[in-house]
Design a protein around this motif. Structure first.
Motif, mmCIF file in Angstrom:
data_model
loop_
_atom_site.group_PDB
_atom_site.id
_atom_site.type_symbol
_atom_site.label_atom_id
_atom_site.label_comp_id
_atom_site.label_asym_id
_atom_site.label_seq_id
_atom_site.Cartn_x
_atom_site.Cartn_y
_atom_site.Cartn_z
ATOM 1 N N GLU A 1 0.717 -1.226 -0.137
ATOM 2 C CA GLU A 1 -0.074 0.136 0.075
ATOM 3 C C GLU A 1 0.831 1.243 0.197
ATOM 4 O OE1 GLU A 1 -2.633 -0.051 3.334
ATOM 5 O OE2 GLU A 1 -3.965 -1.736 2.476
ATOM 6 N N THR A 2 1.994 1.046 -0.021
ATOM 7 C CA THR A 2 3.038 2.402 0.144
ATOM 8 C C THR A 2 3.771 2.468 -1.212
ATOM 9 O OG1 THR A 2 5.037 1.492 1.207
ATOM 10 C CG2 THR A 2 2.839 2.243 2.600
ATOM 11 N N SER A 3 3.842 3.759 -1.722
ATOM 12 C CA SER A 3 4.809 3.568 -2.876
ATOM 13 C C SER A 3 6.536 3.505 -2.412
ATOM 14 C CB SER A 3 4.613 4.912 -3.690
ATOM 15 O OG SER A 3 5.046 6.314 -2.395
ATOM 16 N N TYR A 4 6.901 3.678 -1.100
ATOM 17 C CA TYR A 4 8.261 3.549 -0.931
ATOM 18 C C TYR A 4 8.226 1.842 -1.072
ATOM 19 C CZ TYR A 4 12.164 2.337 2.099
ATOM 20 O OH TYR A 4 13.428 1.951 2.406
ATOM 21 N N ASN A 5 7.353 0.893 -0.390
ATOM 22 C CA ASN A 5 7.868 -0.459 -0.512
ATOM 23 C C ASN A 5 7.524 -0.836 -1.855
ATOM 24 O OD1 ASN A 5 7.938 -0.511 2.123
ATOM 25 N ND2 ASN A 5 5.809 -1.331 2.758
ATOM 26 N N LEU A 6 6.606 -0.461 -2.731
ATOM 27 C CA LEU A 6 6.588 -1.121 -4.137
ATOM 28 C C LEU A 6 7.673 -0.409 -5.014
ATOM 29 C CD1 LEU A 6 2.930 -0.052 -4.786
ATOM 30 C CD2 LEU A 6 3.818 -2.357 -4.542
ATOM 31 N N GLU A 7 8.255 0.690 -4.815
ATOM 32 C CA GLU A 7 9.621 0.996 -5.538
ATOM 33 C C GLU A 7 10.612 0.495 -5.144
ATOM 34 O OE1 GLU A 7 9.693 3.608 -8.301
ATOM 35 O OE2 GLU A 7 7.738 2.867 -8.095
ATOM 36 N N LEU A 8 10.825 0.194 -3.805
ATOM 37 C CA LEU A 8 11.817 -0.670 -3.392
ATOM 38 C C LEU A 8 11.738 -2.071 -4.031
ATOM 39 C CD1 LEU A 8 13.996 -0.022 -1.199
ATOM 40 C CD2 LEU A 8 12.651 -1.421 0.389
ATOM 41 N N LEU A 9 10.599 -2.798 -3.995
ATOM 42 C CA LEU A 9 10.563 -3.952 -4.640
ATOM 43 C C LEU A 9 10.646 -4.149 -6.001
ATOM 44 C CD1 LEU A 9 7.364 -5.329 -2.526
ATOM 45 C CD2 LEU A 9 9.736 -6.392 -2.417
ATOM 46 N N LYS A 10 10.307 -2.911 -6.656
ATOM 47 C CA LYS A 10 10.469 -3.073 -8.166
ATOM 48 C C LYS A 10 11.947 -2.812 -8.432
ATOM 49 C CE LYS A 10 7.760 -0.073 -10.212
ATOM 50 N NZ LYS A 10 7.389 1.289 -10.834
ATOM 51 N N GLY A 11 12.694 -2.043 -7.711
ATOM 52 C CA GLY A 11 14.204 -2.046 -8.077
ATOM 53 C C GLY A 11 14.814 -3.477 -7.578
ATOM 54 N N ILE A 12 14.473 -4.222 -6.911
ATOM 55 C CA ILE A 12 15.175 -5.638 -6.266
ATOM 56 C C ILE A 12 14.536 -6.766 -7.456
ATOM 57 C CG2 ILE A 12 14.935 -7.495 -4.686
ATOM 58 C CD1 ILE A 12 14.392 -5.299 -2.477
ATOM 59 N N GLU A 13 13.299 -6.464 -7.872
ATOM 60 C CA GLU A 13 12.760 -7.385 -8.790
ATOM 61 C C GLU A 13 13.551 -7.231 -10.238
ATOM 62 O OE1 GLU A 13 10.496 -9.010 -12.160
ATOM 63 O OE2 GLU A 13 10.565 -6.765 -11.731
ATOM 64 N N GLN A 14 13.852 -5.865 -10.639
ATOM 65 C CA GLN A 14 14.503 -5.686 -11.687
ATOM 66 C C GLN A 14 15.889 -6.197 -11.924
ATOM 67 O OE1 GLN A 14 14.287 -1.400 -12.303
ATOM 68 N NE2 GLN A 14 12.093 -1.517 -12.982
ATOM 69 N N THR A 15 16.326 -6.305 -10.608
ATOM 70 C CA THR A 15 17.917 -6.900 -10.588
ATOM 71 C C THR A 15 18.176 -8.283 -10.570
ATOM 72 O OG1 THR A 15 18.536 -4.649 -9.663
ATOM 73 C CG2 THR A 15 19.968 -6.389 -9.430
ATOM 74 N N LEU A 16 17.197 -8.996 -9.798
ATOM 75 C CA LEU A 16 17.404 -10.579 -9.539
ATOM 76 C C LEU A 16 17.428 -11.377 -10.502
ATOM 77 C CD1 LEU A 16 15.783 -10.911 -5.968
ATOM 78 C CD2 LEU A 16 18.207 -10.348 -6.534
ATOM 79 N N PRO A 17 16.518 -11.291 -11.516
ATOM 80 C CA PRO A 17 16.646 -12.030 -12.723
ATOM 81 C C PRO A 17 17.621 -12.052 -13.504
ATOM 82 C CG PRO A 17 14.363 -10.885 -12.379
ATOM 83 C CD PRO A 17 15.321 -10.321 -11.402
ATOM 84 N N HIS A 18 18.315 -11.158 -13.425
ATOM 85 C CA HIS A 18 19.840 -11.178 -14.528
ATOM 86 C C HIS A 18 20.736 -11.906 -13.930
ATOM 87 C CE1 HIS A 18 18.331 -7.758 -16.706
ATOM 88 N NE2 HIS A 18 17.857 -7.183 -15.817
ATOM 89 N N TYR A 19 20.716 -12.531 -12.591
ATOM 90 C CA TYR A 19 21.460 -13.163 -11.677
ATOM 91 C C TYR A 19 20.940 -14.773 -11.373
ATOM 92 C CZ TYR A 19 24.159 -9.132 -10.825
ATOM 93 O OH TYR A 19 24.926 -7.839 -11.220
#
Length: 342
Positions: free
Chosen positions: A75-93
């Protein structure tokens, strides 16, 4: 599809023996190991992702821990943006993430320990990103335990232990800068909202501002849940702004800002003529979507998520991290919600 029970039956062993062999967690005779392997091949049995990871002592999963909150982490933009950044990075590894959320019970029961400690100890995850801590004493001890064990863990927040790795958004700095920004425009009484987790920081900020801006009166107000705080916030804005001397309100998030603006409409307070508003946005441009557009300090949560993921993956791969602690600089975006009084 055959199950672990079928494998155990064909190999002539117990289910627990199959589990121990898959987990490589106990001494088992060569004969039993051979029988289990034959049964696994016969049925083409593949354990789930956690199971495969346990055989290799690797899960290809990164845990992302959120402390208990009375609202959803989505429900918070902070958590959603944080998760988005993590999600964009992990699949490359070739990694995925698993969210670990804390229970309400833990907040008052130190002996139970935080959930992230259990996930790390059972090798369900290869590394851990902590987004915050509650029950400070027990949580910080649990974090120190992982650091002492050289477990791959990154803390998002102000550094807690000398040897730990963290990234930080300069909460104290941008909060102080918010007060200076309002002060420079002539405001001398500000209603400052903050999350209860930041209580210690706010106390230090207040002491510093008394020295730097002795003429500025700050009325700090903590909240846990936005929806449940509505009545309290409405009462405070009515008392300190409409009927008092406060000319500005600071919001720590866009989510709380939306509530504040709704209350202002009900109280017939015009922004910025009757009340100036300064907020924090974690998704760049959120403040520009409001009416009027809201001045805000932008905290790059998505970049913090990316960096946290990169750092924990480097630790997992035993790569040397030159960065031990990194602070992300916030950006002030001036729009139309602050009235200049001088």
């Amino acid at each position: 599809m055959q199950s672990i029970r079928d494998v155990a039956k064909r190999a002539g062993v117990s289910i627990s023996t199959v589990s121990r062999i898959l987990n490589n967690s106990a001494n088992v005779s060569d004969e039993k190991i051979a029988a289990v392997k034959e049964a696994l091949n016969y049925y083409h049995y593949e354990p789930n992702q956690f199971g495969r990871g346990l055989v290799k002592q690797k899960s290809n999963m990164i845990g992302v821990y959120f402390p208990f909150s009375s609202h959803s982490i989505f429900e918070t933009s902070y958590n959603l943006e944080l998760l988005k950044g993590i999600e964009q990075t992990l699949p490359h590894y070739n990694y995925n993430m698993v969210i670990i959320s804390e229970s309400e019970i833990y907040e008052s029961q130190e002996e139970s320990g935080p959930r992230f400690l259990e996930s790390a100890g059972q090798r369900k995850i290869d590394g851990l990103i902590l987004t915050g801590l509650i029950n400070k004493q027990a949580s910080e001890l649990a974090l120190k335990r992982l650091i002492d064990q050289q477990y791959p863990v990154i803390y998002i927040g102000k550094k807690l232990h000398q040897r730990g790795m963290n990234i930080y958004a300069q909460f104290e700095n941008y909060t102080i800068n918010m007060m200076h920004e309002l002060y420079n425009k002539g405001h001398r009484c500000v209603l400052l909202y903050y999350m209860h987790l930041h209580q210690t920081y706010i106390e230090k900020i207040s002491v510093q501002l008394k020295t730097e801006l002795p003429e500025l009166k700050i009325i700090p107000s903590a909240f846990k849940n936005i929806a449940k705080s509505r009545e309290m916030i409405a009462s405070q804005i009515k008392k300190y702004v409409r009927d008092g001397s406060c000319t500005a309100v600071c919001s720590p998030s866009i989510e709380l800002l939306q509530l504040i603006m709704g209350i202002c409409v009900e109280l017939r307070l015009s922004i910025p003529d009757d009340i100036s508003i300064l907020s924090v946005e974690h998704k760049k441009g959120d403040g520009a979507l409001m009416y009027p557009p809201i001045s805000a300090f932008y905290v790059p949560a998505i970049d913090m998520g990316r960096e946290a993921a990169c750092l924990v993956l480097n630790m997992i791969n035993h790569e040397n991290n030159e960065i031990i602690s990194e602070e992300f600089v916030t950006e002030y975006i001036e729009r139309e919600s602050i009235k200049r009084l001088i």
